[in-house]
Design a protein around this motif. Sequence first.
Motif, PDB file in Angstrom:
ATOM      1  N   ASN A  78       0.724  -0.944  -0.089  1.00 49.33           N
ATOM      2  CA  ASN A  78       0.136   0.077   0.084  1.00 49.33           C
ATOM      3  C   ASN A  78       0.939   1.251   0.169  1.00 49.33           C
ATOM      4  O   ASN A  78       2.127   1.265   0.333  1.00 49.33           O
ATOM      5  CB  ASN A  78      -0.850  -0.058   1.027  1.00 49.33           C
ATOM      6  CG  ASN A  78      -0.438   0.117   2.527  1.00 49.33           C
ATOM      7  OD1 ASN A  78       0.546   1.081   2.727  1.00 49.33           O
ATOM      8  ND2 ASN A  78      -0.724  -0.544   3.626  1.00 49.33           N
ATOM      9  N   GLN A  79       0.218   2.240  -0.220  1.00 50.18           N
ATOM     10  CA  GLN A  79       1.168   3.642  -0.496  1.00 50.18           C
ATOM     11  C   GLN A  79       1.908   4.155   0.917  1.00 50.18           C
ATOM     12  O   GLN A  79       2.937   4.585   0.842  1.00 50.18           O
ATOM     13  CB  GLN A  79       0.133   4.656  -0.975  1.00 50.18           C
ATOM     14  CG  GLN A  79      -0.224   4.518  -2.293  1.00 50.18           C
ATOM     15  CD  GLN A  79      -1.032   5.913  -2.904  1.00 50.18           C
ATOM     16  OE1 GLN A  79      -1.298   5.646  -4.027  1.00 50.18           O
ATOM     17  NE2 GLN A  79      -1.300   6.773  -2.221  1.00 50.18           N
ATOM     18  N   GLY A  80       1.070   3.751   2.014  1.00 45.15           N
ATOM     19  CA  GLY A  80       1.908   4.089   3.423  1.00 45.15           C
ATOM     20  C   GLY A  80       3.217   3.386   3.314  1.00 45.15           C
ATOM     21  O   GLY A  80       4.064   3.761   4.059  1.00 45.15           O
ATOM     22  N   GLN A  81       2.880   2.000   3.275  1.00 45.67           N
ATOM     23  CA  GLN A  81       4.255   1.154   3.318  1.00 45.67           C
ATOM     24  C   GLN A  81       5.401   1.518   2.266  1.00 45.67           C
ATOM     25  O   GLN A  81       6.535   1.646   2.546  1.00 45.67           O
ATOM     26  CB  GLN A  81       3.748  -0.282   3.112  1.00 45.67           C
ATOM     27  CG  GLN A  81       3.004  -0.901   4.126  1.00 45.67           C
ATOM     28  CD  GLN A  81       2.162  -2.227   3.616  1.00 45.67           C
ATOM     29  OE1 GLN A  81       2.098  -2.447   2.497  1.00 45.67           O
ATOM     30  NE2 GLN A  81       2.093  -3.297   4.641  1.00 45.67           N
ATOM     31  N   LEU A  82       4.786   2.034   1.205  1.00 41.11           N
ATOM     32  CA  LEU A  82       5.840   2.230   0.097  1.00 41.11           C
ATOM     33  C   LEU A  82       6.389   3.507   0.550  1.00 41.11           C
ATOM     34  O   LEU A  82       7.640   3.781   0.196  1.00 41.11           O
ATOM     35  CB  LEU A  82       4.891   2.666  -1.108  1.00 41.11           C
ATOM     36  CG  LEU A  82       5.617   2.886  -2.516  1.00 41.11           C
ATOM     37  CD1 LEU A  82       6.721   1.859  -2.636  1.00 41.11           C
ATOM     38  CD2 LEU A  82       4.833   2.908  -3.742  1.00 41.11           C
ATOM     39  N   ALA A  83       5.675   4.640   0.886  1.00 42.00           N
ATOM     40  CA  ALA A  83       6.246   5.854   1.620  1.00 42.00           C
ATOM     41  C   ALA A  83       7.274   5.752   2.737  1.00 42.00           C
ATOM     42  O   ALA A  83       8.397   6.362   2.504  1.00 42.00           O
ATOM     43  CB  ALA A  83       5.112   6.831   1.997  1.00 42.00           C
ATOM     44  N   GLU A  84       6.784   4.659   3.431  1.00 42.54           N
ATOM     45  CA  GLU A  84       7.889   4.323   4.588  1.00 42.54           C
ATOM     46  C   GLU A  84       9.302   3.766   4.158  1.00 42.54           C
ATOM     47  O   GLU A  84      10.264   4.314   4.314  1.00 42.54           O
ATOM     48  CB  GLU A  84       7.247   3.484   5.384  1.00 42.54           C
ATOM     49  CG  GLU A  84       7.679   3.335   6.868  1.00 42.54           C
ATOM     50  CD  GLU A  84       6.891   2.643   7.691  1.00 42.54           C
ATOM     51  OE1 GLU A  84       7.452   1.478   8.149  1.00 42.54           O
ATOM     52  OE2 GLU A  84       5.735   3.137   8.143  1.00 42.54           O
ATOM     53  N   LEU A  85       9.293   2.988   3.008  1.00 43.27           N
ATOM     54  CA  LEU A  85      10.312   2.328   2.414  1.00 43.27           C
ATOM     55  C   LEU A  85      11.103   3.292   1.663  1.00 43.27           C
ATOM     56  O   LEU A  85      12.396   3.364   1.775  1.00 43.27           O
ATOM     57  CB  LEU A  85       9.893   1.105   1.483  1.00 43.27           C
ATOM     58  CG  LEU A  85       9.544  -0.195   2.237  1.00 43.27           C
ATOM     59  CD1 LEU A  85       9.035  -1.191   0.883  1.00 43.27           C
ATOM     60  CD2 LEU A  85      10.534  -0.666   2.686  1.00 43.27           C
ATOM     61  N   LEU A  86      10.639   4.255   0.933  1.00 43.23           N
ATOM     62  CA  LEU A  86      11.401   5.246   0.127  1.00 43.23           C
ATOM     63  C   LEU A  86      11.550   6.475   0.975  1.00 43.23           C
ATOM     64  O   LEU A  86      12.282   7.230   0.645  1.00 43.23           O
ATOM     65  CB  LEU A  86      10.102   5.824  -1.058  1.00 43.23           C
ATOM     66  CG  LEU A  86       9.757   4.717  -1.905  1.00 43.23           C
ATOM     67  CD1 LEU A  86       8.858   5.399  -2.799  1.00 43.23           C
ATOM     68  CD2 LEU A  86      10.878   4.489  -2.880  1.00 43.23           C
ATOM     69  N   GLU A  87      11.112   6.587   2.337  1.00 41.84           N
ATOM     70  CA  GLU A  87      11.583   7.466   3.424  1.00 41.84           C
ATOM     71  C   GLU A  87      10.986   8.940   2.790  1.00 41.84           C
ATOM     72  O   GLU A  87      11.918   9.730   2.844  1.00 41.84           O
ATOM     73  CB  GLU A  87      13.119   7.452   3.529  1.00 41.84           C
ATOM     74  CG  GLU A  87      13.092   6.271   4.331  1.00 41.84           C
ATOM     75  CD  GLU A  87      14.716   6.217   4.531  1.00 41.84           C
ATOM     76  OE1 GLU A  87      15.732   7.278   4.058  1.00 41.84           O
ATOM     77  OE2 GLU A  87      15.047   5.549   5.287  1.00 41.84           O
ATOM     78  N   VAL A  88       9.726   8.859   2.377  1.00 41.39           N
ATOM     79  CA  VAL A  88       9.037  10.156   1.766  1.00 41.39           C
ATOM     80  C   VAL A  88       8.014  10.387   2.317  1.00 41.39           C
ATOM     81  O   VAL A  88       7.485   9.446   2.796  1.00 41.39           O
ATOM     82  CB  VAL A  88       9.120  10.380  -0.176  1.00 41.39           C
ATOM     83  CG1 VAL A  88      10.498  10.348  -0.564  1.00 41.39           C
ATOM     84  CG2 VAL A  88       8.258   9.176  -0.457  1.00 41.39           C
ATOM     85  N   GLU A  89       7.321  11.511   2.123  1.00 43.43           N
ATOM     86  CA  GLU A  89       5.901  11.638   2.672  1.00 43.43           C
ATOM     87  C   GLU A  89       4.943  11.002   1.605  1.00 43.43           C
ATOM     88  O   GLU A  89       5.166  10.916   0.791  1.00 43.43           O
ATOM     89  CB  GLU A  89       5.440  13.129   2.782  1.00 43.43           C
ATOM     90  CG  GLU A  89       6.410  13.899   3.503  1.00 43.43           C
ATOM     91  CD  GLU A  89       6.363  13.656   4.925  1.00 43.43           C
ATOM     92  OE1 GLU A  89       5.052  13.254   5.482  1.00 43.43           O
ATOM     93  OE2 GLU A  89       7.276  13.607   5.838  1.00 43.43           O
ATOM     94  N   PRO A  90       3.662  10.679   2.607  1.00 43.66           N
ATOM     95  CA  PRO A  90       2.643   9.971   1.449  1.00 43.66           C
ATOM     96  C   PRO A  90       2.161  10.772   0.470  1.00 43.66           C
ATOM     97  O   PRO A  90       1.987   9.906  -0.569  1.00 43.66           O
ATOM     98  CB  PRO A  90       1.583   9.801   2.745  1.00 43.66           C
ATOM     99  CG  PRO A  90       2.421   9.763   4.176  1.00 43.66           C
ATOM    100  CD  PRO A  90       3.409  10.428   4.105  1.00 43.66           C
ATOM    101  N   ILE A  91       2.142  11.781   0.723  1.00 40.73           N
ATOM    102  CA  ILE A  91       1.620  12.616  -0.478  1.00 40.73           C
ATOM    103  C   ILE A  91       2.750  12.584  -1.561  1.00 40.73           C
ATOM    104  O   ILE A  91       2.037  12.578  -2.994  1.00 40.73           O
ATOM    105  CB  ILE A  91       1.068  14.136  -0.199  1.00 40.73           C
ATOM    106  CG1 ILE A  91       0.593  14.946  -1.260  1.00 40.73           C
ATOM    107  CG2 ILE A  91       2.617  14.828   0.317  1.00 40.73           C
ATOM    108  CD1 ILE A  91      -0.803  14.345  -1.621  1.00 40.73           C
TER     109      ILE A  91
END
Length: 150
Positions: A47-60
């Motif tokens: 999901n986008q939240g997990q992806l944001a965490e992995l990429l170390e960027v904000e969810p938006i």
Amino acid sequence: MTESIGSYLADTGRLMRKRFDAAARHHHVTGTQWGVLIRVNNDPGINQGQLAELLEVEPITTCRMVDRLVQAGLVERRRNPDDRRAWNIYVTDAALPLIETVREIGGAVVDQAVAGLTEDEQQTLASLLIRVRANLIDDKAFAPLEVQHG
């Protein structure tokens, strides 16, 4: 020597990203987009939240990156069957040839980076970097650092 190690690692990562971006540019994919594609390919349904965490960027920021890849036909969002508010992300069949091409580009960049190193030196370098990364991942090992001014 410790300040130099940090500088060498930062410069090496920056230069590898620069080389990758230059090589991948004519395939119309950036290093950031490649990061999204490879993570989604490796973890279908993330999901986008997990992806944001992995990429170390904000969810938006992740949302915008995924939006661009959806528009390009490279990823798709599907409703999460367990949570109708959430969306899972998958690469499309159209993305698979691009992922293979970009993997080859990444391999070529690494080959350039380690040119002149023997196989043993490459193995040693990889082993040492794995240990350094493991040290940095281990949050328990990092107590607040106290610096002595003197």
